[in-house]
Enzyme design. Structure first.
Site, short mmCIF file in Angstrom:
data_model
loop_
_atom_site.label_atom_id
_atom_site.label_comp_id
_atom_site.label_asym_id
_atom_site.label_seq_id
_atom_site.Cartn_x
_atom_site.Cartn_y
_atom_site.Cartn_z
N GLU A 1 -29.81 -5.84 -42.86
CA GLU A 1 -29.32 -6.17 -44.56
C GLU A 1 -30.52 -7.25 -45.38
OE1 GLU A 1 -25.67 -7.57 -46.56
OE2 GLU A 1 -25.94 -9.65 -46.16
N ASP B 1 -18.38 -13.44 -55.26
CA ASP B 1 -17.79 -14.96 -54.79
C ASP B 1 -17.22 -15.62 -55.94
OD1 ASP B 1 -18.46 -14.42 -51.91
OD2 ASP B 1 -20.68 -14.90 -52.19
N ALA C 1 -13.76 -5.06 -56.56
CA ALA C 1 -13.65 -3.88 -55.79
C ALA C 1 -14.01 -3.17 -55.80
CB ALA C 1 -14.78 -4.99 -54.89
N GLN D 1 -18.27 -7.11 -42.56
CA GLN D 1 -18.93 -8.67 -42.19
C GLN D 1 -18.85 -8.92 -41.04
OE1 GLN D 1 -20.17 -11.27 -43.18
NE2 GLN D 1 -19.28 -11.66 -44.86
#
Length: 288
Positions: free
Chosen positions: A17, A112, A126, A177
């Site tokens: 990422e 966020d 989402a 995450q």
């Protein structure tokens, strides 16, 4: 190539990422770092949006960096796309731009909540965004998952049910995450399979290189810090190079354990550091 196709090659998928230049950053320096990261030839590189709601949707920087990775570096890319501050029209415009740059993989995120940026009402979750993207055609959609539970979820079971909604909406792969205790991931993965989530799951790993970085990560995602990890930070926090090397070693140990336990993918949060990305890759490339 669709990301799900990479998982069919019978190996542990290694993705990285990265993030696009933010306001005030030296764009050329960021682009040079990203090209160097691409040179290790990960299976894909995902490109973030702004954190904290600072970037609505998957704006121009995300598209430009994704295009660089896909079309110049010849590495498959996953563009992050959020919806909390976007209308359907704005998302459609972003999808058109992504398609024009030959980008066909998207990580669908709510984004966020920023009290300074008004929410739009076209998408709530989402899963709503994922279903909308899939309906437009031409893209494969991935989703985020949370081994320790989403910070806003009522509990872990509720969070798993929400994750199932994303998969049922058509998401083909999942990216987790960050976590620092593999036990959380194994428990999460097992419970996911038990409720019928069968798509590949990549484990999110970061090599912590500063105390400030870990404080930011904990505040953003609530990741637990195992005693072994906390002792490492305490011992080396005043020695930047030692902490960097210890962080790389800790992340390497996590990845080796995950691969030994047949994890389907590793998603490495490189923080745009070619040095760290290459060290991690060199440490584990023989295991992939």
């Amino acid at each position: 190539m669709k990301i799900s196709q990479i998982y069919n090659k019978g190996k542990t998928v290694f993705g990285v990422e990265a993030f696009p230049p933010k306001k005030g950053m030296a764009t050329e320096k960021i682009y040079a770092a990203l090209e160097e990261i691409a040179s290790i030839k990960p299976d894909y590189i995902s490109v973030t949006c702004g954190a904290g709601g600072s970037d609505s949707g998957g704006g121009t920087p995300t598209i430009e960096v994704s295009s660089l990775i896909k079309n110049k570096c010849k590495i498959e890319t996953v563009a992050h796309l959020t919806c909390v501050a976007s209308t359907k029209t704005e998302v459609e415009q972003t999808l058109s731009a992504l398609k024009a740059h030959n980008i066909e993989n998207i990580l669908a995120l709510r984004g966020d909540i920023n009290p300074d940026i008004p929410r739009k009402n076209d998408f709530t979750y989402a899963s709503d965004l994922a279903a909308f993207i899939i309906k437009q055609g031409g893209f494969e959609v991935s989703a985020a998952c949370y081994p320790e539970g989403h910070s806003e979820a009522e509990n872990k079971n509720a969070d798993l049910k929400n994750l199932k909604k994303k998969v049922d909406a058509g998401c083909q792969t999942l990216i987790s995450q960050v976590f620092f205790d593999n036990a959380f991931f194994y428990d999460f993965a097992e419970k996911s399979r038990l409720i019928g989530i069968e798509v590949p799951i990549s484990a999110g790993i970061i090599a912590v290189t500063s105390k400030k970085q870990i404080e930011r990560m904990v505040s953003m995602c609530g990741a637990s810090l195992p005693p072994k990890f906390a002792k490492m930070i305490a011992k080396y926090e005043s020695r930047p190079e030692a902490l960097r090397d210890a962080g790389i070693a800790y992340a390497t140990e996590q990845i080796i354990d995950l691969i030994a336990n047949n994890v389907e993918g590793i998603h490495f949060y490189a923080m745009n550091s070619p040095y760290v990305a290459r060290k991690i890759y060199d440490n584990i490339k023989g295991l992939l």
